[in-house]
Design a protein around this motif. Structure first.
Motif, PDB file in Angstrom:
ATOM      1  N   TRP A 117      -6.357   6.886 -10.339  1.00 39.69           N
ATOM      2  CA  TRP A 117      -7.533   6.425  -9.885  1.00 39.69           C
ATOM      3  C   TRP A 117      -7.130   4.822  -9.446  1.00 39.69           C
ATOM      4  O   TRP A 117      -7.464   4.301  -8.557  1.00 39.69           O
ATOM      5  N   ILE A 118      -6.436   4.366 -10.678  1.00 41.60           N
ATOM      6  CA  ILE A 118      -6.235   2.843 -10.501  1.00 41.60           C
ATOM      7  C   ILE A 118      -5.154   2.505  -9.424  1.00 41.60           C
ATOM      8  O   ILE A 118      -5.520   1.820  -8.587  1.00 41.60           O
ATOM      9  N   VAL A 119      -4.205   3.257  -9.405  1.00 43.28           N
ATOM     10  CA  VAL A 119      -2.999   2.918  -8.553  1.00 43.28           C
ATOM     11  C   VAL A 119      -3.535   3.370  -7.025  1.00 43.28           C
ATOM     12  O   VAL A 119      -3.035   2.742  -6.200  1.00 43.28           O
ATOM     13  N   GLY A 120      -4.246   4.357  -6.963  1.00 44.11           N
ATOM     14  CA  GLY A 120      -4.960   4.753  -5.619  1.00 44.11           C
ATOM     15  C   GLY A 120      -5.746   3.926  -5.340  1.00 44.11           C
ATOM     16  O   GLY A 120      -5.734   3.473  -3.965  1.00 44.11           O
ATOM     17  N   ALA A 121      -6.764   3.368  -5.856  1.00 42.33           N
ATOM     18  CA  ALA A 121      -7.403   2.210  -5.611  1.00 42.33           C
ATOM     19  C   ALA A 121      -6.795   1.038  -5.175  1.00 42.33           C
ATOM     20  O   ALA A 121      -7.315   0.398  -4.078  1.00 42.33           O
ATOM     21  N   LEU A 122      -5.887   0.541  -5.941  1.00 44.00           N
ATOM     22  CA  LEU A 122      -5.043  -0.504  -5.305  1.00 44.00           C
ATOM     23  C   LEU A 122      -4.255  -0.288  -3.968  1.00 44.00           C
ATOM     24  O   LEU A 122      -4.296  -1.473  -3.215  1.00 44.00           O
ATOM     25  N   ALA A 123      -3.796   0.959  -4.064  1.00 45.24           N
ATOM     26  CA  ALA A 123      -3.304   1.176  -2.625  1.00 45.24           C
ATOM     27  C   ALA A 123      -4.393   1.168  -1.367  1.00 45.24           C
ATOM     28  O   ALA A 123      -3.742   0.588  -0.255  1.00 45.24           O
ATOM     29  N   VAL A 124      -5.593   1.539  -1.799  1.00 47.45           N
ATOM     30  CA  VAL A 124      -6.420   1.512  -0.446  1.00 47.45           C
ATOM     31  C   VAL A 124      -6.905   0.080  -0.364  1.00 47.45           C
ATOM     32  O   VAL A 124      -6.768  -0.434   0.753  1.00 47.45           O
ATOM     33  N   GLY A 137       2.083  14.494 -13.987  1.00 47.70           N
ATOM     34  CA  GLY A 137       1.070  14.595 -14.969  1.00 47.70           C
ATOM     35  C   GLY A 137       0.422  13.749 -15.533  1.00 47.70           C
ATOM     36  O   GLY A 137       0.039  13.778 -16.679  1.00 47.70           O
ATOM     37  N   ALA A 138       0.597  12.544 -15.038  1.00 50.25           N
ATOM     38  CA  ALA A 138      -0.156  11.147 -15.485  1.00 50.25           C
ATOM     39  C   ALA A 138      -1.758  11.336 -15.681  1.00 50.25           C
ATOM     40  O   ALA A 138      -2.084  12.284 -14.890  1.00 50.25           O
ATOM     41  N   PRO A 139      -2.392  10.822 -16.327  1.00 46.72           N
ATOM     42  CA  PRO A 139      -3.806  10.906 -16.678  1.00 46.72           C
ATOM     43  C   PRO A 139      -4.465  10.339 -15.652  1.00 46.72           C
ATOM     44  O   PRO A 139      -4.057   9.595 -14.508  1.00 46.72           O
ATOM     45  N   ARG A 140      -5.807  10.869 -15.050  1.00 44.80           N
ATOM     46  CA  ARG A 140      -6.215  10.804 -14.068  1.00 44.80           C
ATOM     47  C   ARG A 140      -6.825   9.247 -13.528  1.00 44.80           C
ATOM     48  O   ARG A 140      -6.962   8.869 -12.662  1.00 44.80           O
ATOM     49  N   GLY A 141      -7.049   8.494 -14.804  1.00 45.15           N
ATOM     50  CA  GLY A 141      -7.279   7.187 -14.602  1.00 45.15           C
ATOM     51  C   GLY A 141      -6.318   6.436 -14.150  1.00 45.15           C
ATOM     52  O   GLY A 141      -6.590   5.403 -13.355  1.00 45.15           O
ATOM     53  N   ALA A 142      -4.955   6.551 -14.402  1.00 48.11           N
ATOM     54  CA  ALA A 142      -4.034   5.793 -14.079  1.00 48.11           C
ATOM     55  C   ALA A 142      -3.794   6.301 -12.518  1.00 48.11           C
ATOM     56  O   ALA A 142      -3.492   5.425 -11.845  1.00 48.11           O
ATOM     57  N   GLY A 164       0.841  -1.185   0.055  1.00 48.59           N
ATOM     58  CA  GLY A 164      -0.029  -0.211  -0.041  1.00 48.59           C
ATOM     59  C   GLY A 164       1.042   1.308  -0.141  1.00 48.59           C
ATOM     60  O   GLY A 164       0.512   2.227  -0.656  1.00 48.59           O
ATOM     61  N   GLY A 165       1.964   1.217   0.632  1.00 49.43           N
ATOM     62  CA  GLY A 165       2.713   2.537   0.858  1.00 49.43           C
ATOM     63  C   GLY A 165       3.441   2.625  -0.501  1.00 49.43           C
ATOM     64  O   GLY A 165       3.649   3.670  -0.813  1.00 49.43           O
ATOM     65  N   VAL A 166       3.914   1.618  -1.086  1.00 48.43           N
ATOM     66  CA  VAL A 166       4.655   1.758  -2.458  1.00 48.43           C
ATOM     67  C   VAL A 166       3.597   2.260  -3.299  1.00 48.43           C
ATOM     68  O   VAL A 166       3.795   3.031  -4.263  1.00 48.43           O
ATOM     69  N   LEU A 167       2.438   1.673  -3.634  1.00 50.55           N
ATOM     70  CA  LEU A 167       1.419   2.294  -4.338  1.00 50.55           C
ATOM     71  C   LEU A 167       1.109   3.515  -4.186  1.00 50.55           C
ATOM     72  O   LEU A 167       0.972   4.426  -5.069  1.00 50.55           O
ATOM     73  N   ILE A 168       0.922   4.274  -2.743  1.00 53.64           N
ATOM     74  CA  ILE A 168       0.800   5.316  -2.555  1.00 53.64           C
ATOM     75  C   ILE A 168       1.786   6.378  -3.126  1.00 53.64           C
ATOM     76  O   ILE A 168       1.521   7.248  -3.692  1.00 53.64           O
ATOM     77  N   GLY A 169       3.041   6.051  -2.968  1.00 48.27           N
ATOM     78  CA  GLY A 169       4.053   6.703  -3.560  1.00 48.27           C
ATOM     79  C   GLY A 169       4.043   6.640  -5.099  1.00 48.27           C
ATOM     80  O   GLY A 169       4.439   7.587  -5.441  1.00 48.27           O
TER      81      GLY A 169
END
Length: 57
Positions: free
Chosen positions: A34-41, A27-32, A13-18
């Motif tokens: 959201w996906i990485v943030g959801a996986l972190a959560v 400046g990555a797209p919002r979709g990316a 989770g920490g690595v994904l949040i980072g």
């Protein structure tokens, strides 16, 4: 494997949040984000849920 799995999930989770933060700064797209943030959560929530007392013993 009592305490190992939650620690691994918290680390993931920490690595994904980072990674999400790094993607945001680049400046990555919002979709990316959201996906990485959801996986972190999900990883962090899995670590918390694994530590809760339950029937699984």
């Amino acid at each position: 494997m009592g305490v190992v799995l939650p620690v691994v999930l918290f680390a993931l989770g920490g690595v994904l949040i980072g990674g999400a933060w790094s993607l945001h700064r680049q400046g990555a797209p919002r979709g990316a984000l959201w996906i990485v943030g959801a996986l972190a959560v999900l990883a962090t929530a899995g670590g918390v849920l694994w530590l809760l007392p339950g029937e699984g013993g």
